[in-house]
Design a protein around this motif. Structure first.
Motif, short mmCIF file in Angstrom:
data_model
loop_
_atom_site.label_atom_id
_atom_site.label_comp_id
_atom_site.label_asym_id
_atom_site.label_seq_id
_atom_site.Cartn_x
_atom_site.Cartn_y
_atom_site.Cartn_z
N UNK B 163 -2.36 1.99 3.99
CA UNK B 163 -1.25 2.45 3.50
C UNK B 163 0.05 1.96 3.79
N UNK B 164 0.25 1.70 5.06
CA UNK B 164 1.47 0.78 5.46
C UNK B 164 1.70 -0.35 4.77
N UNK B 165 0.73 -1.00 4.50
CA UNK B 165 0.69 -2.52 3.94
C UNK B 165 1.07 -2.45 2.43
N UNK B 166 0.81 -1.21 1.98
CA UNK B 166 0.80 -1.07 0.46
C UNK B 166 2.24 -0.38 0.11
N UNK B 167 3.10 -0.20 1.03
CA UNK B 167 4.36 0.57 0.88
C UNK B 167 5.56 -0.39 1.06
N UNK B 168 6.56 -0.43 -0.12
CA UNK B 168 7.70 -1.25 0.02
C UNK B 168 8.68 -0.42 0.43
N UNK B 169 8.85 0.90 0.08
CA UNK B 169 10.09 1.73 0.41
C UNK B 169 9.82 3.13 0.39
N UNK B 170 10.49 4.03 1.11
CA UNK B 170 10.46 5.22 1.18
C UNK B 170 11.60 6.12 1.01
N UNK B 171 11.41 7.40 0.45
CA UNK B 171 12.67 8.33 0.36
C UNK B 171 12.05 9.54 1.25
N UNK B 172 12.81 10.03 2.09
CA UNK B 172 12.37 10.89 3.06
C UNK B 172 13.43 11.86 3.42
N UNK B 173 13.04 13.11 3.80
CA UNK B 173 14.03 13.98 4.19
C UNK B 173 13.74 14.04 5.83
N UNK B 174 14.85 13.64 6.63
CA UNK B 174 14.79 13.68 8.10
C UNK B 174 15.11 14.99 8.84
N UNK B 175 14.74 15.37 10.02
CA UNK B 175 14.67 16.46 10.74
C UNK B 175 15.89 17.14 10.40
N UNK B 176 16.91 16.59 10.33
CA UNK B 176 18.27 17.53 10.24
C UNK B 176 18.43 17.88 8.91
N UNK B 177 17.50 17.40 7.81
CA UNK B 177 17.93 17.84 6.45
C UNK B 177 18.43 16.90 5.74
N UNK B 178 18.83 15.80 6.32
CA UNK B 178 19.68 14.64 5.38
C UNK B 178 18.56 13.75 4.72
N UNK B 179 18.85 13.33 3.51
CA UNK B 179 17.94 12.40 2.87
C UNK B 179 18.05 11.06 3.01
N UNK B 180 17.17 10.29 3.66
CA UNK B 180 17.08 8.72 3.54
C UNK B 180 16.80 8.34 2.34
N UNK B 181 17.50 7.40 1.57
CA UNK B 181 17.30 6.98 0.29
C UNK B 181 16.95 5.60 0.68
N UNK B 182 15.63 5.44 0.78
CA UNK B 182 14.86 4.01 1.24
C UNK B 182 13.96 3.54 0.06
N UNK B 183 13.98 3.81 -1.31
CA UNK B 183 13.27 3.43 -2.17
C UNK B 183 13.25 2.16 -2.73
N UNK B 184 13.36 0.94 -1.80
CA UNK B 184 13.79 -0.34 -2.15
C UNK B 184 12.34 -0.69 -2.99
N UNK B 185 12.42 -1.81 -3.98
CA UNK B 185 11.57 -2.33 -4.55
C UNK B 185 11.56 -3.87 -4.26
N UNK B 186 11.78 -4.02 -2.92
CA UNK B 186 11.92 -5.27 -2.31
C UNK B 186 10.77 -6.02 -1.32
N UNK B 187 10.27 -7.17 -1.46
CA UNK B 187 9.31 -7.68 -0.52
C UNK B 187 9.83 -8.09 0.67
N UNK B 188 11.22 -8.51 0.61
CA UNK B 188 11.69 -8.69 1.99
C UNK B 188 13.13 -7.91 2.27
N UNK B 189 13.22 -7.24 3.41
CA UNK B 189 14.46 -6.72 3.53
C UNK B 189 14.61 -6.38 5.16
N UNK B 190 15.37 -7.27 5.65
CA UNK B 190 15.44 -7.35 7.19
C UNK B 190 16.88 -6.67 7.43
N UNK B 191 17.19 -5.39 7.18
CA UNK B 191 18.35 -4.87 7.32
C UNK B 191 18.03 -3.75 8.25
#
Lengths: 476, 476
Positions: B163-191
């Protein structure tokens, strides 16, 4: 909590716990980086001979709150390998740890120490009829530890993934000097948080990689390379799609190049033989590796015919020998050196969603034309959506007269990339060059999580301070 | 800092900040898990309709120090999806967030919400002539959020990764309730640090995945499936190596099965048609997908002939129709259900360095014979070194008389795996079942880093407490 510069007393202490052979002269090359933007400083250069020595060194630095800057091949392009400001650090070079610890051809696995040079790893794999596919222009001096610490990309990501995808396990020294023994040769291992991928790409700020278990691959039965002239970046994307319909994962590399690259080669290396009599506006290098029963030259020929019928390509050459394959690749791999000789005003290692690439090039070029008479060399790993979009002075001028515009150019390019859901660092990392960019464009929740992780794993902030994340004010 | 059970007051508070539709009845199925080891508890079951609602819920729980157990399809095999002890949690089901947010066939990308069922994602990909290759027996009810949270494996890891290898980006709610907007459609992203891979496999303890950008693949031009009888696991490994020499990445799945699997099918599902008149000791299922110009049946035939000449295979069948391919696969995919009906004493999801697999099976079988008259069903994803090594009572008996030996069996198997540099959880994760195993076999430096990361990102410990890591005494 503040960090302390290396002192004579501290060096004396290190001499008591590390062997003499670990102490090296700080040659000027250790304090330079390929783009010449910064000068580093080092209180002492230490090249440990073993993982235990790395651990001893890091533990001593942690106890004394002395910063440590890990150093691989020194080929990084964002200044992650040197420290231009703040307390003077220990420079920790992995150059003496180059051993191949084991090769398991039947498992397609090799375990190497972090200081092994990428090209030497290629040769080791080749000796057992296997392929280690990570490849980039600096392969003759880049070391695998640095490749992993920066999650290096290169020309074969399309087929084989980046450094992250090629690593099964790591051994690393964590910021408190403990050794993580994570050199697993396993394809599947779901035992807890993914510390491996956290260290990969952390640019030496969370741990010092000392060895890695790497994935090898069977060599393709037959390989082939072609140059094809395309009408536009959009046509290049259609050609990529057609190539993958024909050959599936057989497409190993798909590199877009612009006429500017050929012009720069002609200007800076007039003796180099170029493949086109009439330089085309856009062209691609396609590299394929096919299974038994398929002929690469025939497959490229069939692709070219279908692409020509569809109006995607107007000219092309299929390599007829290994020497010709090398010659085609040499064009692509020499362009970065030509760029260095011309001297860019601002270079951008960016990625975009694949379908956004043509629109980005159009918009970026148009906006830069408004700003000045720049030459743009846009080339790169189109199959990954990764462009090196570099901006140069007009022909015959040097960048010296344009450095005042550097920030405006970078801002324009990066704003556009960000607006189009791209990344301002596709494969080079953040280092020290893009710390402000990360603050500006990074997701706030991710940045907060990164700071929390850094503080949790490296509470004194000794590992590569100032790379990726700003140093907190109380540590300056 | 202690956690608090859900109270009527807290539920009333949630009713004030979340819409009525989010509150669901706690049906018994939510408190069960497939192996029937534990019963969960839930103070309230909430199925948010949006990422913002997930964030609202997690924020409320963080403020009140109430535990949250994220719930996907409920198909996990290590108890990660339910809470049998400690303060009574909120059960957070993603079942209402099933939307496909976008499909980009030309980029080979799909963005889906976490509650999408794996089989529905397959259908969505199929509709645009693409493949989403993650596949496992529970695909009809497993949800992608859970697949990612547990870094699911399955039958196509050999070719396409987990599953790890098949995922490019995630959106997730972190433990303090903030939203991480990480739904990138990128093959490379070293940020910056790899938060994506840190959340993948963290089993809901570091964040709640709400959506993911998934990699799609072009469908292979032609597919084929064969069953081949092999002399031994060692011969199976040689056959795998030969298959990859023939077909490179074209080998999509390589599943080892033992006669016990056929016996169990015959005993529990006597109406099922089995492929062999005479059940062989060991056999493999090989699935291939080839590029244009190659005939899968011919390729499998050629492989069989060469393997037979080398003495690796003694019998085999190549599927002549799609229906026959399905029938071959049905054997493999029904074995887990047959196992459930027989009832294992102890099941082990383990991985080993590929070359260590035959030795492990020999040693494990011999050691278990000393312990008792057990039946062993050893099968799994041989190409990944991943075995499901499950131990059952003798024929005609139930496990009830043997549960006293469960711990000794597990200890024996896991000790051997650990001694041979393997993993005691290849693809199922740690959940609650293997927390003690992780403490026993995990690398101490990695465990310390994991605890530091958990404390840094989830200082109150509200997310899935007791999964992966022990709850600290002051939180019990």
């Amino acid at each position: 909590m503040t960090l302390n510069s290396v002192t004579e007393d501290f060096i004396a202490h290190l001499r008591g716990v590390l062997p003499e052979a670990a102490f090296r002269e700080v040659m000027p090359s250790y304090l330079e980086e390929p783009r010449g933007r910064w000068k580093g400083r080092a209180g002492v250069l230490i090249a440990p001979g073993s993982t235990e020595e790395v651990a001893t060194l890091v533990r001593a630095c942690a106890e004394a709150s002395v910063p440590v800057v890990p150093y691989g091949g020194g080929t990084g392009l964002v200044g992650g390998q040197l420290s231009p400001e703040g307390p003077v650090p220990v420079l920790l070079s992995l150059e003496r740890m180059r051993a191949v610890r084991g090769v398991w051809p039947e498992e397609n696995v090799m375990v190497v120490e972090a200081g092994a040079i990428l090209q030497d790893i290629h040769a080791e794999a080749d000796a057992v009829d296997r392929l280690f596919p990570l490849s980039l222009a600096a392969k003759g001096s880049a070391r695998i530890g640095g490749n992993l610490a920066t999650n290096a990309g290169g020309v074969n990501v399309l087929r084989y993934g980046n450094a992250r995808d090629l690593c099964l396990g790591l051994e690393a020294v964590l910021p408190d000097g403990t050794i993580w023994h994570g050199l697993k040769r396993l394809r599947k291992d779901n035992t807890g948080y993914d510390l491996r991928n956290l260290l990969i790409g952390s640019e030496g700020t969370l741990g010092v990689i000392t060895a890695a278990a790497l994935k090898l691959f069977p060599k393709p039965a037959g390989e082939g390379t072609a140059l094809m002239v395309v009408e536009s970046p959009e046509a290049a994307l259609s050609l990529l799609s057609m190539a993958r319909d024909h050959m599936g994962e057989g497409v190993s590399a798909f590199e877009l190049m612009h006429r500017a690259g050929l012009d720069f080669l002609a200007e800076t290396m007039p003796d180099m033989r170029l493949p086109f009599a009439e330089p085309p506006e856009w062209f691609v290098l396609i590299d394929i590796g096919l299974a038994k029963g398929l002929d690469p030259a025939e497959a490229l020929e069939a692709l070219f015919v279908e692409a020509a019928e569809a109006g995607l390509v107007s000219d092309g050459m299929i390599a007829q020998s290994e020497a010709q394959r090398q010659a085609f690749w040499e064009v692509r791999e020499t362009i970065p050196e030509a760029n260095r000789r011309i001297g860019s005003i601002s270079s951008h290692d960016i990625s975009l969603p694949l379908s956004a690439v043509p629109g980005f090039i159009d918009k970026g070029n148009a906006a830069l034309r408004e700003l000045g008479p720049f030459r743009i060399n846009c080339f790169g790993h189109l199959g990954d959506g990764n462009l090196h979009y570099n901006v140069f002075p007009p022909k015959g001028e040097t960048r010296d007269g344009y450095t005042g515009q550097r920030d405006a150019i970078k801002r324009l390019v990066h704003d556009l990339v960000h607006d189009m859901d791209g990344s301002v660092s596709a494969e080079h990392g953040i280092g020290r060059l893009k710390v402000d960019d990360l603050e500006r464009y990074g997701d706030p929740a991710k940045l907060a999580a990164m700071r929390a992780i850094k503080a949790a794993l490296d509470p004194k902030g000794i590992l590569n301070p100032g790379a990726i994340l700003k140093v907190l004010p109380d540590r300056q």
